[in-house]
Design a protein around this motif. Structure first.
Motif, short mmCIF file in Angstrom:
data_model
loop_
_atom_site.label_atom_id
_atom_site.label_comp_id
_atom_site.label_asym_id
_atom_site.label_seq_id
_atom_site.Cartn_x
_atom_site.Cartn_y
_atom_site.Cartn_z
N GLU A 61 0.83 -1.21 0.00
CA GLU A 61 0.00 0.00 0.00
C GLU A 61 0.87 1.26 0.00
N LYS A 62 1.96 1.23 0.80
CA LYS A 62 2.86 2.39 0.84
C LYS A 62 3.62 2.55 -0.47
N ARG A 63 4.00 1.43 -1.09
CA ARG A 63 4.67 1.50 -2.40
C ARG A 63 3.73 2.09 -3.44
N ALA A 64 2.47 1.68 -3.41
CA ALA A 64 1.48 2.23 -4.34
C ALA A 64 1.29 3.72 -4.09
N GLY A 65 1.35 4.14 -2.83
CA GLY A 65 1.25 5.56 -2.49
C GLY A 65 2.43 6.35 -3.03
N LEU A 66 3.62 5.76 -3.00
CA LEU A 66 4.79 6.43 -3.56
C LEU A 66 4.65 6.61 -5.07
N GLU B 164 1.89 6.82 -6.65
CA GLU B 164 0.84 7.84 -6.81
C GLU B 164 1.44 9.24 -6.61
N ALA B 165 2.41 9.37 -5.71
CA ALA B 165 3.04 10.66 -5.46
C ALA B 165 3.81 11.16 -6.68
N THR B 166 4.24 10.26 -7.58
CA THR B 166 4.93 10.70 -8.79
C THR B 166 4.00 11.46 -9.72
N MET B 167 2.70 11.27 -9.56
CA MET B 167 1.71 11.99 -10.40
C MET B 167 1.59 13.44 -9.97
N HIS B 168 1.93 13.75 -8.74
CA HIS B 168 1.71 15.10 -8.21
C HIS B 168 3.04 15.81 -7.98
N ALA B 169 3.65 15.60 -6.84
CA ALA B 169 4.86 16.33 -6.47
C ALA B 169 6.14 15.62 -6.94
N GLY B 170 6.09 14.32 -7.08
CA GLY B 170 7.28 13.55 -7.41
C GLY B 170 7.94 13.02 -6.16
N ILE B 171 8.90 12.11 -6.33
CA ILE B 171 9.63 11.54 -5.20
C ILE B 171 11.13 11.63 -5.47
#
Length: 165
Positions: A123-128, A130-137
């Motif tokens: 779930e946390k990996r999927a959240g990461l 997902e974060a690439t769609m917005h702010a990036g990682i």
């Protein structure tokens, strides 16, 4: 063949010729045809891109510039953001990985981000991702090229070893 069937066949053929398309909400410029600015090419000798970038001279008959990839063999820090590219054939350059220490370099088109080495739940990996769609990682990772990964050629995989703050 009816007119409707002809139109459908033409539409499908044009869709296949288009290959990749860019998400309309993205602000990054694209070359003609909506393809990403840095096209993915299969390495001529099926060796990883890192090995080709480390070579001092061009091979005879290569007829081009060196591949845009980090020259270091070890891990490097990358800022990963979703590219907005949608493709009809895999592998697709879904992500852009840029080096914070090299702001003038073009981002590296990446087909896959491998987060399996991180000690966290799915779930946390999927959240990461997902974060690439917005702010990036921001991550520490190595780049690996997988030749003949699909109909579109070689895949560029970013193997993440840790998150960077």
């Amino acid at each position: 063949m009816t007119l409707r069937q002809s139109l459908l066949a033409t539409t499908v053929a044009l869709g296949l010729l288009a290959g990749c398309s860019r998400n309309a909400t993205q602000n990054q410029p694209a070359e003609s045809g909506g393809t990403p600015a840095a096209p993915m090419e299969t390495p001529a000798n099926d060796k990883p891109v890192q090995d080709q970038a480390a070579k001092p001279a061009q091979e005879p008959g290569s007829g081009g510039t060196a591949a845009a990839a980090p020259t270091e063999r070890g891990p490097a820090v990358f800022f990963v953001k979703h590219s907005g590219v949608r493709c009809m054939a895999a592998p697709c350059p879904t992500y852009n990985a840029s080096r914070p220490d090299r702001p003038n370099e073009d981002p590296l088109p990446v087909t896959d981000v491998d987060l399996s080495a991180l000690p966290m739940s799915e779930e946390k990996r999927a959240g990461l991702l997902e974060a690439t769609m917005h702010a990036g990682i921001k991550v520490e990772a190595t780049v690996e090229t997988v030749p003949n990964a699909g109909p579109a050629g070689a895949a560029t995989v970013l193997r993440v070893s840790k998150l960077v703050q």
